[in-house]
Design a protein around this motif. Structure first.
Motif, PDB file in Angstrom:
ATOM      1  N   MET A   1       0.906  -1.058   0.024  1.00  0.00           N
ATOM      2  CA  MET A   1       0.032   0.123   0.041  1.00  0.00           C
ATOM      3  C   MET A   1       0.827   1.124   0.053  1.00  0.00           C
ATOM      4  O   MET A   1       0.516   2.133  -0.597  1.00  0.00           O
ATOM      5  CB  MET A   1      -1.001  -0.220   1.145  1.00  0.00           C
ATOM      6  CG  MET A   1      -1.757   1.103   1.220  1.00  0.00           C
ATOM      7  SD  MET A   1      -2.967   1.092  -0.050  1.00  0.00           S
ATOM      8  CE  MET A   1      -4.398   2.124   0.514  1.00  0.00           C
ATOM      9  N   LYS A   2       2.047   1.233   0.533  1.00  0.00           N
ATOM     10  CA  LYS A   2       2.956   2.270   0.817  1.00  0.00           C
ATOM     11  C   LYS A   2       3.347   2.578  -0.612  1.00  0.00           C
ATOM     12  O   LYS A   2       3.395   3.820  -0.968  1.00  0.00           O
ATOM     13  CB  LYS A   2       4.043   1.892   1.515  1.00  0.00           C
ATOM     14  CG  LYS A   2       4.801   3.372   1.616  1.00  0.00           C
ATOM     15  CD  LYS A   2       6.262   3.060   2.839  1.00  0.00           C
ATOM     16  CE  LYS A   2       6.470   1.869   3.420  1.00  0.00           C
ATOM     17  NZ  LYS A   2       7.779   1.997   4.244  1.00  0.00           N
ATOM     18  N   LEU A  53      -2.594   9.255   4.566  1.00  0.00           N
ATOM     19  CA  LEU A  53      -2.812   7.955   4.582  1.00  0.00           C
ATOM     20  C   LEU A  53      -1.428   7.397   5.095  1.00  0.00           C
ATOM     21  O   LEU A  53      -1.315   6.397   5.758  1.00  0.00           O
ATOM     22  CB  LEU A  53      -2.954   7.353   3.234  1.00  0.00           C
ATOM     23  CG  LEU A  53      -3.005   5.877   2.818  1.00  0.00           C
ATOM     24  CD1 LEU A  53      -4.225   5.383   3.786  1.00  0.00           C
ATOM     25  CD2 LEU A  53      -3.124   5.381   1.271  1.00  0.00           C
ATOM     26  N   LEU A  54      -0.256   7.910   4.546  1.00  0.00           N
ATOM     27  CA  LEU A  54       1.012   7.301   4.888  1.00  0.00           C
ATOM     28  C   LEU A  54       1.410   7.561   6.328  1.00  0.00           C
ATOM     29  O   LEU A  54       1.792   6.763   7.086  1.00  0.00           O
ATOM     30  CB  LEU A  54       1.955   7.896   4.024  1.00  0.00           C
ATOM     31  CG  LEU A  54       2.153   7.489   2.610  1.00  0.00           C
ATOM     32  CD1 LEU A  54       3.182   8.217   1.866  1.00  0.00           C
ATOM     33  CD2 LEU A  54       2.626   6.157   2.552  1.00  0.00           C
ATOM     34  N   SER A  56      -1.244   7.986   8.727  1.00  0.00           N
ATOM     35  CA  SER A  56      -1.980   7.073   9.557  1.00  0.00           C
ATOM     36  C   SER A  56      -1.388   5.714   9.541  1.00  0.00           C
ATOM     37  O   SER A  56      -1.620   5.022  10.499  1.00  0.00           O
ATOM     38  CB  SER A  56      -3.350   7.121   9.005  1.00  0.00           C
ATOM     39  OG  SER A  56      -3.480   6.431   7.783  1.00  0.00           O
ATOM     40  N   LYS A  57      -0.890   5.200   8.460  1.00  0.00           N
ATOM     41  CA  LYS A  57      -0.149   3.708   8.474  1.00  0.00           C
ATOM     42  C   LYS A  57       1.067   3.691   9.494  1.00  0.00           C
ATOM     43  O   LYS A  57       0.859   2.924  10.011  1.00  0.00           O
ATOM     44  CB  LYS A  57       0.228   3.486   7.034  1.00  0.00           C
ATOM     45  CG  LYS A  57      -1.001   3.118   5.952  1.00  0.00           C
ATOM     46  CD  LYS A  57      -1.674   2.045   6.525  1.00  0.00           C
ATOM     47  CE  LYS A  57      -2.995   1.810   5.427  1.00  0.00           C
ATOM     48  NZ  LYS A  57      -3.863   0.725   5.937  1.00  0.00           N
ATOM     49  N   LYS A  58       1.791   4.914   9.390  1.00  0.00           N
ATOM     50  CA  LYS A  58       2.988   4.808  10.293  1.00  0.00           C
ATOM     51  C   LYS A  58       2.503   4.829  11.792  1.00  0.00           C
ATOM     52  O   LYS A  58       2.862   4.133  12.808  1.00  0.00           O
ATOM     53  CB  LYS A  58       3.711   5.866  10.187  1.00  0.00           C
ATOM     54  CG  LYS A  58       4.685   5.925   9.004  1.00  0.00           C
ATOM     55  CD  LYS A  58       5.546   7.201   8.905  1.00  0.00           C
ATOM     56  CE  LYS A  58       6.252   7.112   7.637  1.00  0.00           C
ATOM     57  NZ  LYS A  58       7.196   8.304   7.543  1.00  0.00           N
ATOM     58  N   GLU A  60      -0.450   3.613  13.121  1.00  0.00           N
ATOM     59  CA  GLU A  60      -1.076   2.264  13.092  1.00  0.00           C
ATOM     60  C   GLU A  60       0.061   1.169  13.230  1.00  0.00           C
ATOM     61  O   GLU A  60      -0.206   0.437  14.288  1.00  0.00           O
ATOM     62  CB  GLU A  60      -1.869   1.945  11.743  1.00  0.00           C
ATOM     63  CG  GLU A  60      -2.634   0.377  11.921  1.00  0.00           C
ATOM     64  CD  GLU A  60      -3.215   0.148  10.834  1.00  0.00           C
ATOM     65  OE1 GLU A  60      -3.963  -0.869  10.703  1.00  0.00           O
ATOM     66  OE2 GLU A  60      -3.286   0.712   9.604  1.00  0.00           O
ATOM     67  N   GLU A  61       1.290   1.269  12.705  1.00  0.00           N
ATOM     68  CA  GLU A  61       2.385   0.265  12.855  1.00  0.00           C
ATOM     69  C   GLU A  61       2.803   0.515  14.289  1.00  0.00           C
ATOM     70  O   GLU A  61       2.899  -0.250  14.951  1.00  0.00           O
ATOM     71  CB  GLU A  61       3.261   0.700  11.982  1.00  0.00           C
ATOM     72  CG  GLU A  61       2.945   0.071  10.454  1.00  0.00           C
ATOM     73  CD  GLU A  61       3.988   0.395   9.604  1.00  0.00           C
ATOM     74  OE1 GLU A  61       5.074   0.786   9.817  1.00  0.00           O
ATOM     75  OE2 GLU A  61       3.520   0.129   8.132  1.00  0.00           O
TER      76      GLU A  61
END
Length: 67
Positions: A1-2, A53-54, A56-58, A60-61
């Motif tokens: 996704m990244k 989005l990027l 928020s993914k960081k 979340e991780e």
């Protein structure tokens, strides 16, 4: 996704730069120049969404790593 997000950012940046060449600063909101302005604004929105989005993914991780 990244990687998809990075590809979309690059494409939006390229599209914005291309449409910046179509701007006529004497009549910015008329004709082809108006299309260029709208497309540049849309490109900036797409870039901002992909950056959100990027980030928020960081987040979340990192939150999964603490649990």
């Amino acid at each position: 996704m990244k990687y998809v997000a990075y590809i979309i950012i690059v494409l939006a940046l390229g599209l914005g730069i291309f449409n910046a060449t179509k701007l006529d600063f004497d009549a910015l909101l008329e004709g082809e120049s108006m299309v260029g302005v709208i497309t540049i604004i849309c490109s900036l929105c797409a870039i901002m969404l992909m950056l959100i989005l990027l980030i928020s993914k960081k987040i979340e991780e990192k939150s999964k790593g603490r649990s």
